[in-house]
Write an enzyme that holds these catalytic residues in place. Sequence first.
Site, mmCIF file in Angstrom:
data_model
loop_
_atom_site.group_PDB
_atom_site.id
_atom_site.type_symbol
_atom_site.label_atom_id
_atom_site.label_comp_id
_atom_site.label_asym_id
_atom_site.label_seq_id
_atom_site.Cartn_x
_atom_site.Cartn_y
_atom_site.Cartn_z
ATOM 1 C CB SER A 42 -3.713 7.462 -3.652
ATOM 2 O OG SER A 42 -3.504 8.799 -4.044
ATOM 3 N NE ARG B 131 -9.392 12.490 -4.635
ATOM 4 C CZ ARG B 131 -8.906 12.735 -5.857
ATOM 5 N NH1 ARG B 131 -9.521 13.599 -6.652
ATOM 6 N NH2 ARG B 131 -7.809 12.139 -6.286
ATOM 7 C CG ASP C 36 -1.724 7.611 0.770
ATOM 8 O OD1 ASP C 36 -0.987 8.590 0.704
ATOM 9 O OD2 ASP C 36 -2.569 7.327 -0.088
ATOM 10 N N GLY D 61 -7.225 4.030 3.361
ATOM 11 C CA GLY D 61 -7.417 3.053 2.286
ATOM 12 C C GLY D 61 -8.725 3.205 1.524
ATOM 13 C CG ASP E 247 -1.812 2.501 6.395
ATOM 14 O OD1 ASP E 247 -2.219 2.118 5.279
ATOM 15 O OD2 ASP E 247 -1.995 3.649 6.825
ATOM 16 C CG ASP F 52 -1.623 1.173 1.531
ATOM 17 O OD1 ASP F 52 -2.420 1.554 0.674
ATOM 18 O OD2 ASP F 52 -1.427 1.778 2.600
#
Length: 215
Positions: free
Chosen positions: A115, A48, A10, A45, A169, A8
């Site tokens: 993202s 948006r 971010d 995760g 995360d 992942d």
Amino acid sequence: MIKAVIFDLDGVIVTTDDCHYRAWKQMADGEGIYFDRKINERLRGVSRMESLEIILERADRKYSQEEKEALAYKKNEIYKKLISELTERDVLPGVKEFLSECKSRHILTAIGSSSKNAKPILERIGMFSEFDAVVDGNDISKSKPDPEVFVKAAQRLGVERENCLVVEDACAGVDAGLNGGMRVLAVGSAAEYERATYSANSLEDKECFKLIFQQ
Ligand code: B16
Ligand code: MG
């Protein structure tokens, strides 16, 4: 046997999770909507627009689709300004060492991020060419916990799902990896999540690396 690691972005590779928080906070404050770090944890995760829906749960009025798109756009403009200041120093501890351990064992590596800003972020931190494949929010139609992003990354690498390890995360991301039939190492905010196959506070944890790869 693990033949590929799908990271992942971010919160695993880079500290952009805090940039997301600051951008959403500025947008929410402008609208007079309550938003704090606890609510922010639910956005990890998550895409948006889905993140915006979570924030709007605390709004005292309904927003039209047009207004929602304008708010998401506003947040992304703030976010893009914040990520334009990223440097190599924002790479999280242990990431580079973990990657070079993978490479020395001929384990393929990929990014699997929700993202749409993943590529410029990787360029800013000087890591774009470090991965064998990059799959991001522009390549998928279903958000984590759907496994689409990780399944696509495994396909691009040409590695069977059962030979992939996902590093995440976010609880939604851990679920996505497991839903894709992969093993998952949960780090940071997801480290306490009991569904994960392996857990570590960060990629600096050398014992964890040994446990996963020396079997
Ligand atoms: P963007 P990841 C996710 O990235 C973030 O964790 C999440 O907070 C964000 O809303 C999502 O990307 C979409 O990001 O607005 O830049 O398209 O953790 O999957 O790498
Ligand atoms: Mg993340």
